[in-house]
Design a protein around this motif. Structure first.
Motif, short mmCIF file in Angstrom:
data_model
loop_
_atom_site.label_atom_id
_atom_site.label_comp_id
_atom_site.label_asym_id
_atom_site.label_seq_id
_atom_site.Cartn_x
_atom_site.Cartn_y
_atom_site.Cartn_z
N LYS A 1 0.88 -1.17 0.00
CA LYS A 1 0.00 0.00 0.00
C LYS A 1 0.92 1.22 0.00
N LYS B 1 0.38 5.10 0.11
CA LYS B 1 -0.65 6.12 0.29
C LYS B 1 -0.39 7.43 -0.47
N THR C 1 -6.92 2.42 -5.57
CA THR C 1 -6.74 1.75 -4.27
C THR C 1 -5.36 2.03 -3.65
N LYS C 2 -4.46 2.63 -4.46
CA LYS C 2 -3.08 2.93 -4.02
C LYS C 2 -2.31 1.65 -3.67
N ILE C 3 -2.63 0.60 -4.41
CA ILE C 3 -2.01 -0.72 -4.21
C ILE C 3 -1.00 -0.98 -5.33
N VAL D 1 1.10 -5.47 2.45
CA VAL D 1 -0.29 -5.88 2.65
C VAL D 1 -0.32 -7.41 2.64
#
Length: 118
Positions: A54, A56, A86-88, A117
């Motif tokens: 993740k 951000k 989703t900023k993934i 994650v």
């Protein structure tokens, strides 16, 4: 006794260039062969893993591109998928060539946080 001397022929500029060109071609061919052979050997016993982070601070296409370039520069990384919404960041990599810590480091060096994650 008469001493024999070998005649050394001077190469003219064109002959020299041709010989240097041929050396370069042979070097390239050998390099490609060796690299492809090494890839085949590592690919046969390697395990491809996926790691998800993740990040951000991702806000735009520029962020996505910067992270993708940074992670793809890590040896052993197969693919990078950055989701802006989703900023993934999902990364597939060869675990015999790199680690998830090295991938995380690449993201952080490009200016973004990277939280693993599960």
């Amino acid at each position: 006794m008469k001493r024999e001397t070998k005649k050394v022929r001077n190469l003219d500029s064109k002959e020299f260039q041709n010989k240097e060109y041929m050396k370069s071609i042979i070097f390239i061919i050998l390099s490609v062969f060796i690299c492809s052979h090494v890839s085949m050997v590592t690919a046969s016993g390697a395990k491809v893993k996926t790691v998800t982070f993740k990040c951000k601070e991702i806000t735009c296409e520029g962020c996505k591109e910067k992270i993708t370039d940074a992670v793809m520069s890590v040896s052993g990384v197969k693919s990078v998928n950055v989701n802006l919404k989703t900023k993934i960041v999902k990364v597939k990599y060869n675990d015999s060539l790199t680690t998830m810590d090295r991938i995380k480091e690449a993201i952080e060096e490009s200016g973004y946080s990277a939280v693993l994650v599960d």
